[in-house]
Design a protein around this motif. Sequence first.
Motif, PDB file in Angstrom:
ATOM      1  N   ALA A  15       9.937 -33.701 -10.500  1.00 36.48           N
ATOM      2  CA  ALA A  15      10.156 -34.529  -9.313  1.00 36.48           C
ATOM      3  C   ALA A  15       8.952 -35.421  -9.023  1.00 36.48           C
ATOM      4  O   ALA A  15       7.816 -35.122  -9.387  1.00 36.48           O
ATOM      5  CB  ALA A  15      10.432 -33.639  -8.109  1.00 36.48           C
ATOM      6  N   GLY A  16       9.232 -36.531  -8.335  1.00 37.84           N
ATOM      7  CA  GLY A  16       8.179 -37.445  -7.916  1.00 37.84           C
ATOM      8  C   GLY A  16       8.763 -38.600  -7.132  1.00 37.84           C
ATOM      9  O   GLY A  16       9.897 -38.525  -6.647  1.00 37.84           O
ATOM     10  N   THR A  17       7.998 -39.663  -7.054  1.00 38.25           N
ATOM     11  CA  THR A  17       8.462 -40.848  -6.330  1.00 38.25           C
ATOM     12  C   THR A  17       8.384 -42.120  -7.164  1.00 38.25           C
ATOM     13  O   THR A  17       8.958 -43.134  -6.795  1.00 38.25           O
ATOM     14  CB  THR A  17       7.634 -41.058  -5.049  1.00 38.25           C
ATOM     15  N   ALA A  18       7.676 -42.067  -8.300  1.00 36.92           N
ATOM     16  CA  ALA A  18       7.538 -43.253  -9.149  1.00 36.92           C
ATOM     17  C   ALA A  18       7.279 -42.806 -10.582  1.00 36.92           C
ATOM     18  O   ALA A  18       6.628 -41.785 -10.828  1.00 36.92           O
ATOM     19  CB  ALA A  18       6.389 -44.135  -8.660  1.00 36.92           C
ATOM     20  N   ARG A  45      13.440 -45.091 -16.362  1.00 38.03           N
ATOM     21  CA  ARG A  45      14.308 -45.125 -15.181  1.00 38.03           C
ATOM     22  C   ARG A  45      15.477 -46.097 -15.331  1.00 38.03           C
ATOM     23  O   ARG A  45      16.606 -45.772 -14.970  1.00 38.03           O
ATOM     24  CB  ARG A  45      13.488 -45.484 -13.935  1.00 38.03           C
ATOM     25  N   ASP A  86      17.081 -38.113  -3.975  1.00 38.99           N
ATOM     26  CA  ASP A  86      17.959 -39.227  -3.602  1.00 38.99           C
ATOM     27  C   ASP A  86      18.084 -40.240  -4.735  1.00 38.99           C
ATOM     28  O   ASP A  86      19.185 -40.743  -5.017  1.00 38.99           O
ATOM     29  CB  ASP A  86      17.446 -39.923  -2.339  1.00 38.99           C
ATOM     30  N   TRP A  87      16.959 -40.565  -5.372  1.00 37.09           N
ATOM     31  CA  TRP A  87      17.024 -41.513  -6.495  1.00 37.09           C
ATOM     32  C   TRP A  87      17.892 -40.958  -7.615  1.00 37.09           C
ATOM     33  O   TRP A  87      18.719 -41.659  -8.198  1.00 37.09           O
ATOM     34  CB  TRP A  87      15.612 -41.813  -7.011  1.00 37.09           C
ATOM     35  N   TYR A 111      10.058 -39.125 -13.151  1.00 35.74           N
ATOM     36  CA  TYR A 111       9.627 -38.557 -11.868  1.00 35.74           C
ATOM     37  C   TYR A 111      10.516 -38.976 -10.685  1.00 35.74           C
ATOM     38  O   TYR A 111      10.076 -39.634  -9.749  1.00 35.74           O
ATOM     39  CB  TYR A 111       8.188 -38.959 -11.552  1.00 35.74           C
ATOM     40  N   PRO A 112      11.793 -38.589 -10.690  1.00 36.50           N
ATOM     41  CA  PRO A 112      12.693 -39.015  -9.609  1.00 36.50           C
ATOM     42  C   PRO A 112      12.559 -38.165  -8.353  1.00 36.50           C
ATOM     43  O   PRO A 112      12.140 -37.005  -8.398  1.00 36.50           O
ATOM     44  CB  PRO A 112      14.075 -38.803 -10.228  1.00 36.50           C
ATOM     45  N   SER A 113      12.972 -38.747  -7.240  1.00 37.24           N
ATOM     46  CA  SER A 113      13.234 -37.980  -6.024  1.00 37.24           C
ATOM     47  C   SER A 113      14.688 -37.524  -6.077  1.00 37.24           C
ATOM     48  O   SER A 113      15.495 -38.084  -6.833  1.00 37.24           O
ATOM     49  CB  SER A 113      13.014 -38.851  -4.786  1.00 37.24           C
TER      50      SER A 113
END
Length: 199
Positions: free
Chosen positions: A140-143, A114, A159-160, A155-157
């Motif tokens: 996709a993901g959150t972390a 990241r 928005d990230w 694993y981005p969202s």
Amino acid sequence: MPGKDTATLDFYAVEAGTYAGRTRKVRYGRLDAFAAALPAGGSVLELGCGGGQDSEALLARGFAVTPTDGSPELASQAARRLGRPVEVLLFEDLDETDAFDGIWANACLLHVPREALPAIIGKVQAALKPGGVFYASFKAGTAEGRDRFGRYYNYPSPDWLRGAYDADRWRKLDIDEDMGGGYDGEPTRWLHVFAFKMP
């Protein structure tokens, strides 16, 4: 190196033949959209070409394709498929300026740590000609984390990911998502990004 995960490269070194030779559902809707945004015969850099299937499809459409992969073993598999040399290129070693009409990065930048991803995307933007198009896809993901094979994923969202692209630096940035799969056989939510460099 900042853009490289050793465990992920080790996986592809061991599994290159199986990975490159697997049967996969090839859906060319997004590749067709990418091709439609290019000039006839335009220059394309493929990052993370894997077994070379997408480069093969782009070559068949008449584009001047430069296939690359960060894994020497996968580059060798792709070279066999394509009948041409495939450069071993780590993302962080991309050092071109205004060189390509399009850059295709299907399911590969998802392995970039990241903290390194914004800089890698900056290198891609620099390598594009003015007005050039850039496609990339991400799980996709959150972390960030690893899959059951030990491969790293960012694993981005949405928005990230938009922030990693620095949307103000692109003429147009579109992110859409759908459900699909991958080598691990798990249902996966994918993010697909089309970005167009300022003319």
